[in-house]
Write an enzyme that holds these catalytic residues in place. Sequence first.
Site, PDB file in Angstrom:
ATOM      1  CG  ASP A   1      -8.762  -3.256   4.032  1.00 52.95           C
ATOM      2  OD1 ASP A   1      -7.832  -2.448   3.875  1.00 52.95           O
ATOM      3  OD2 ASP A   1      -9.786  -3.256   3.331  1.00 52.95           O
TER       4      ASP A   1
ATOM      5  CE  LYS B   1      -4.178  -1.897   2.038  1.00 52.58           C
ATOM      6  NZ  LYS B   1      -5.264  -1.735   3.034  1.00 52.58           N
TER       7      LYS B   1
ATOM      8  CD  GLU C   1      -7.338   1.098   1.601  1.00 54.63           C
ATOM      9  OE1 GLU C   1      -6.262   0.665   1.143  1.00 54.63           O
ATOM     10  OE2 GLU C   1      -8.372   0.418   1.676  1.00 54.63           O
TER      11      GLU C   1
ATOM     12  CG  LEU D   1      -3.627 -13.676   5.957  1.00 57.13           C
ATOM     13  CD1 LEU D   1      -5.112 -13.496   6.256  1.00 57.13           C
ATOM     14  CD2 LEU D   1      -2.869 -14.033   7.220  1.00 57.13           C
TER      15      LEU D   1
ATOM     16  CG  ASP E   1     -13.896   1.136   5.609  1.00 56.16           C
ATOM     17  OD1 ASP E   1     -15.074   1.195   5.268  1.00 56.16           O
ATOM     18  OD2 ASP E   1     -12.994   0.715   4.863  1.00 56.16           O
TER      19      ASP E   1
END
Length: 527
Positions: free
Chosen positions: A421, A228, A249, A335, A401
């Site tokens: 997230d 990210k 984000e 994961l 969120d």
Amino acid sequence: MMWRTRCRSRTICLSLAFVAIFLHLLLALVSLPVYQQLCAPPLPPRTLTDRVHSNYASVGVREPPTEGGVSDVSVKGGKKASLDVPVSVGHHGDNGAEAGESGLSKLEALFDHPLYNMPSAPIPEEDWLLKVKPKIKASERSSNMWMSASQEAYEDVQWNSSSNSHPPWLRFHLGVSRWQLYSHHDPNMEPLTQQLANDRIVSAVQKSGGTQLKLVMSFPNYGRAMFKPMKQERDEETNYNLYYFSDFERHNAEIAAFHLDRVLGFRRVPPAVGRLVDVVKEVKDVTTDHKLAKTFFTSPVGSVCFYGQCSYYCSTEHAVCGRPRRLEASLAVMLPDLSLAPRRTWRSPWRRSYSRSKLAKWESDPDYCSTVTKTPPYDKGTRLVDFMDMVILDFLMGNMDRHHYETFEKFGNSTFLVHLDNGRAFGRHSKDEPSILAPLEQCCRIRRSTFLRLRLLSLSPYRLSDVMRASLSTDPLHSEAPLLSELHLSALDRRLKTVLETVGRCQGRRAGGGGEVIYDDMVTPAG
């Protein structure tokens, strides 16, 4: 006459001599201790561990008396864990180095505390997510889902059943159990985070789904990480007129969420690390994603930018740009592949309406929790208190969120919730969002172990802001700038106080026999 004058002079001289001798002796007696102290050999320097264990004071954490008036708590395994444990108070120095050292001492003392080291039984075979097969076909060694068409950049795989041959990401996957992603003192954490921060990136492709730009990065040892990018400065607060579902984000939020989840003792957020990435060498030149490759361009000031394809903020107006090629980003370990470890996605009962005008049911129904607790899987087991752990994490981070969460299918309803997230966390430090705590306020249920750790983190020797500052200082991006500003760290302490006050109000309301607030997960069931 002359004789008398000489006698008087001799007497005066003798008197002065005696006074001088007396003064010299007195001075010598006074100076002797100082001289001995200066001449004493210097003490050897104390290590960080020495300071943690030697500067103990009489500050402790006491569990409030139970119905029977007992102040100590039984833990799994039948042993008693005293909660009146001496802790390192820590002496803050006037300079930054001493303050940072004190914070690291607090962090080490926190992780050494009995509440983080409760004895537990060995993990049964069926409670491990994955197992190593005796013989693995070459085609089964890894998923080719996101890999480059060319395998030249990858290492020749020579893994066997011995864990010593496994790369850090595989050890992480094999360490996932029914109740946590990794163990408290997992020796694999350091090599895993080192891999995320330093290993060569051989492939970068855009991850499908989601509302904002995310990439999947691959390493030579077949490990993968979620990327990210940095989109705004750390100190930049979310616009007050912006709805939570259209917020940016933040890369530092993903990193801080991993550290906070670990400090709280949950260990349900995948390890995430900050990294400076070369946009050309480590993204553009290695991508096989043609759609992503088409979005690269050079800005008017010579910075290399790209924007990808997604639902929000994927346009030239919201492009991600290097400086001119260097880009800050978070890399979180992926994961296990869904083909090996399927996950189930659950809709949050306290999901927001995601409408600018419509309220969710929980916002208008005062008895909403009673409906939830009659509905599987919240009607039995630990699912409700697992959810409350996630609510507390989100409130401390200011994350509004959390519309869904995931669990591993293998473990059914009896397992932990994966805290995935977290990019929209830590958007505002000046405002707390009380609606995030609505599940705790309405249901009045919390784990005993969680409650005790929160109380511990509210005390000066283990203050949440201090241990978080120390933990985040170990991230590679800390050398560029602190991952969280001091205002965000102060907000953590303020919000922690709010959580404890909420639990206190619940206990007050339930005092008349309205049910238990504390779910006791620290006592072995009778029989």
